[in-house]
Design a protein around this motif. Structure first.
Motif, PDB file in Angstrom:
ATOM      1  N   PRO A   9     -21.933  21.668  83.638  1.00 40.02           N
ATOM      2  CA  PRO A   9     -21.702  23.248  83.162  1.00 40.02           C
ATOM      3  C   PRO A   9     -21.782  23.102  81.244  1.00 40.02           C
ATOM      4  O   PRO A   9     -22.575  24.287  80.812  1.00 40.02           O
ATOM      5  CB  PRO A   9     -21.049  23.761  84.018  1.00 40.02           C
ATOM      6  N   PHE A  10     -20.849  22.907  80.567  1.00 39.97           N
ATOM      7  CA  PHE A  10     -20.658  23.103  79.750  1.00 39.97           C
ATOM      8  C   PHE A  10     -20.066  22.205  78.561  1.00 39.97           C
ATOM      9  O   PHE A  10     -18.441  21.916  78.808  1.00 39.97           O
ATOM     10  CB  PHE A  10     -19.739  24.925  78.950  1.00 39.97           C
ATOM     11  N   PHE A  11     -20.220  21.556  77.753  1.00 39.70           N
ATOM     12  CA  PHE A  11     -19.787  20.372  76.673  1.00 39.70           C
ATOM     13  C   PHE A  11     -19.297  20.700  75.578  1.00 39.70           C
ATOM     14  O   PHE A  11     -19.509  19.462  75.063  1.00 39.70           O
ATOM     15  CB  PHE A  11     -21.480  19.295  76.293  1.00 39.70           C
ATOM     16  N   LEU A  12     -19.534  21.648  75.585  1.00 38.49           N
ATOM     17  CA  LEU A  12     -18.578  22.110  74.559  1.00 38.49           C
ATOM     18  C   LEU A  12     -16.887  22.399  74.986  1.00 38.49           C
ATOM     19  O   LEU A  12     -16.014  23.144  73.820  1.00 38.49           O
ATOM     20  CB  LEU A  12     -18.639  23.001  73.947  1.00 38.49           C
ATOM     21  N   LYS A  13     -16.718  22.129  76.329  1.00 33.52           N
ATOM     22  CA  LYS A  13     -15.705  22.974  77.141  1.00 33.52           C
ATOM     23  C   LYS A  13     -13.875  21.628  75.941  1.00 33.52           C
ATOM     24  O   LYS A  13     -14.528  20.541  76.117  1.00 33.52           O
ATOM     25  CB  LYS A  13     -15.213  22.429  77.886  1.00 33.52           C
ATOM     26  N   GLY A  14     -13.175  22.614  75.478  1.00 34.97           N
ATOM     27  CA  GLY A  14     -12.120  22.376  74.444  1.00 34.97           C
ATOM     28  C   GLY A  14     -11.935  22.306  73.464  1.00 34.97           C
ATOM     29  O   GLY A  14     -11.677  21.313  72.144  1.00 34.97           O
ATOM     30  N   GLN A  20      -9.646  22.757  64.277  1.00 33.30           N
ATOM     31  CA  GLN A  20      -9.232  20.983  64.170  1.00 33.30           C
ATOM     32  C   GLN A  20     -11.238  20.122  64.568  1.00 33.30           C
ATOM     33  O   GLN A  20     -10.841  18.764  64.315  1.00 33.30           O
ATOM     34  CB  GLN A  20      -7.969  20.314  64.883  1.00 33.30           C
ATOM     35  N   TYR A  21     -11.439  20.870  65.659  1.00 35.23           N
ATOM     36  CA  TYR A  21     -12.216  20.080  66.325  1.00 35.23           C
ATOM     37  C   TYR A  21     -13.785  20.908  65.848  1.00 35.23           C
ATOM     38  O   TYR A  21     -14.515  20.185  65.664  1.00 35.23           O
ATOM     39  CB  TYR A  21     -12.630  19.955  68.197  1.00 35.23           C
ATOM     40  N   ASN A  22     -13.603  21.642  65.321  1.00 33.84           N
ATOM     41  CA  ASN A  22     -14.914  21.353  63.830  1.00 33.84           C
ATOM     42  C   ASN A  22     -14.594  21.788  62.252  1.00 33.84           C
ATOM     43  O   ASN A  22     -14.175  21.235  62.214  1.00 33.84           O
ATOM     44  CB  ASN A  22     -15.256  23.403  64.692  1.00 33.84           C
ATOM     45  N   LEU A  23     -16.685  21.892  62.249  1.00 36.80           N
ATOM     46  CA  LEU A  23     -16.834  21.596  60.516  1.00 36.80           C
ATOM     47  C   LEU A  23     -16.188  23.057  59.619  1.00 36.80           C
ATOM     48  O   LEU A  23     -15.516  23.860  60.487  1.00 36.80           O
ATOM     49  CB  LEU A  23     -17.943  21.154  60.132  1.00 36.80           C
ATOM     50  N   ALA A  24     -16.192  23.072  58.877  1.00 40.12           N
ATOM     51  CA  ALA A  24     -15.933  24.411  57.707  1.00 40.12           C
ATOM     52  C   ALA A  24     -17.071  24.871  58.065  1.00 40.12           C
ATOM     53  O   ALA A  24     -16.204  26.796  58.082  1.00 40.12           O
ATOM     54  CB  ALA A  24     -15.459  23.813  56.673  1.00 40.12           C
ATOM     55  N   ASP A  25     -18.245  25.227  59.574  1.00 39.45           N
ATOM     56  CA  ASP A  25     -18.636  26.446  59.761  1.00 39.45           C
ATOM     57  C   ASP A  25     -18.021  26.696  60.870  1.00 39.45           C
ATOM     58  O   ASP A  25     -18.720  27.999  60.946  1.00 39.45           O
ATOM     59  CB  ASP A  25     -20.301  25.831  59.168  1.00 39.45           C
ATOM     60  N   SER A  32     -13.754  14.926  65.524  1.00 36.64           N
ATOM     61  CA  SER A  32     -12.322  14.640  66.284  1.00 36.64           C
ATOM     62  C   SER A  32     -13.235  15.476  67.630  1.00 36.64           C
ATOM     63  O   SER A  32     -12.531  14.814  69.345  1.00 36.64           O
ATOM     64  CB  SER A  32     -11.593  15.325  66.083  1.00 36.64           C
ATOM     65  N   GLY A  33     -13.764  16.328  67.130  1.00 38.85           N
ATOM     66  CA  GLY A  33     -14.177  17.697  68.055  1.00 38.85           C
ATOM     67  C   GLY A  33     -15.703  16.154  69.226  1.00 38.85           C
ATOM     68  O   GLY A  33     -15.695  16.533  70.278  1.00 38.85           O
ATOM     69  N   VAL A  34     -16.577  15.479  68.406  1.00 38.41           N
ATOM     70  CA  VAL A  34     -17.133  14.811  69.226  1.00 38.41           C
ATOM     71  C   VAL A  34     -16.380  13.840  70.334  1.00 38.41           C
ATOM     72  O   VAL A  34     -17.059  13.859  71.508  1.00 38.41           O
ATOM     73  CB  VAL A  34     -18.449  14.025  67.724  1.00 38.41           C
ATOM     74  N   ARG A  35     -15.333  13.273  69.510  1.00 40.57           N
ATOM     75  CA  ARG A  35     -14.598  12.322  70.589  1.00 40.57           C
ATOM     76  C   ARG A  35     -13.975  13.020  71.691  1.00 40.57           C
ATOM     77  O   ARG A  35     -13.952  12.772  72.910  1.00 40.57           O
ATOM     78  CB  ARG A  35     -13.700  11.708  70.020  1.00 40.57           C
ATOM     79  N   ILE A  41     -17.300  14.559  78.469  1.00 43.12           N
ATOM     80  CA  ILE A  41     -19.038  14.579  79.614  1.00 43.12           C
ATOM     81  C   ILE A  41     -18.801  13.043  80.656  1.00 43.12           C
ATOM     82  O   ILE A  41     -19.324  12.711  81.341  1.00 43.12           O
ATOM     83  CB  ILE A  41     -20.220  15.073  78.785  1.00 43.12           C
ATOM     84  N   PHE A  42     -18.950  11.627  79.781  1.00 46.10           N
ATOM     85  CA  PHE A  42     -18.245  10.521  80.043  1.00 46.10           C
ATOM     86  C   PHE A  42     -18.185  10.159  81.253  1.00 46.10           C
ATOM     87  O   PHE A  42     -18.444   9.392  82.078  1.00 46.10           O
ATOM     88  CB  PHE A  42     -17.347   9.099  79.738  1.00 46.10           C
ATOM     89  N   PRO A  43     -17.350  10.815  82.474  1.00 43.70           N
ATOM     90  CA  PRO A  43     -16.958  11.123  84.059  1.00 43.70           C
ATOM     91  C   PRO A  43     -18.400  11.275  84.629  1.00 43.70           C
ATOM     92  O   PRO A  43     -19.002  10.931  85.769  1.00 43.70           O
ATOM     93  CB  PRO A  43     -15.980  11.168  84.078  1.00 43.70           C
ATOM     94  N   TYR A  44     -19.160  12.179  83.561  1.00 44.11           N
ATOM     95  CA  TYR A  44     -20.252  12.492  84.544  1.00 44.11           C
ATOM     96  C   TYR A  44     -21.746  11.736  84.728  1.00 44.11           C
ATOM     97  O   TYR A  44     -22.350  11.890  84.935  1.00 44.11           O
ATOM     98  CB  TYR A  44     -21.293  14.021  84.512  1.00 44.11           C
ATOM     99  N   ILE A  45     -21.424  11.183  83.222  1.00 45.63           N
ATOM    100  CA  ILE A  45     -22.783  10.790  82.668  1.00 45.63           C
ATOM    101  C   ILE A  45     -22.779   8.923  82.892  1.00 45.63           C
ATOM    102  O   ILE A  45     -23.586   8.727  83.299  1.00 45.63           O
ATOM    103  CB  ILE A  45     -23.392  10.482  81.261  1.00 45.63           C
ATOM    104  N   GLU A  46     -21.098   8.686  83.297  1.00 44.48           N
ATOM    105  CA  GLU A  46     -21.116   6.997  83.777  1.00 44.48           C
ATOM    106  C   GLU A  46     -22.380   6.072  84.640  1.00 44.48           C
ATOM    107  O   GLU A  46     -22.456   5.397  84.272  1.00 44.48           O
ATOM    108  CB  GLU A  46     -20.036   6.462  83.770  1.00 44.48           C
ATOM    109  N   PRO A  47     -21.934   7.522  86.481  1.00 40.35           N
ATOM    110  CA  PRO A  47     -22.250   6.944  87.370  1.00 40.35           C
ATOM    111  C   PRO A  47     -24.019   7.181  87.021  1.00 40.35           C
ATOM    112  O   PRO A  47     -24.793   6.367  87.869  1.00 40.35           O
ATOM    113  CB  PRO A  47     -22.144   8.133  88.399  1.00 40.35           C
TER     114      PRO A  47
END
Length: 71
Positions: A9-14, A20-25, A32-35, A41-47
């Motif tokens: 539903p929302f890939f930017l959750k958290g 600390q997870y975003n660029l200066a903008d 770190s945010g991408v991690r 999202i990995f558990p949803y995509i892996e299958p």
């Protein structure tokens, strides 16, 4: 919604609103945010990825059998 939201539903959750997870903008995730996004999202995509590879291998076996007349 689009196909992506059907699975996750929302890939930017958290990540949204967490400095600390975003660029200066303040809008785009840093490394770190991408991690966090990938970990969430990995558990949803892996299958889906596993299914795609299994399906591809199956299709290749069928094509090889048809090519060489193997039953």
């Amino acid at each position: 919604g689009n196909a992506a939201t059907s699975y996750y539903p929302f890939f930017l959750k958290g990540v949204v609103g967490v400095p600390q997870y975003n660029l200066a903008d303040g809008m785009h995730p840093n490394a770190s945010g991408v991690r966090v996004i990938v970990e969430n999202i990995f558990p949803y995509i892996e299958p889906l990825v596993k299914w795609q590879f299994a399906n591809r291998e199956h299709q290749e076996r069928i094509a090889q059998q048809e090519r060489y007349g193997v039953q």
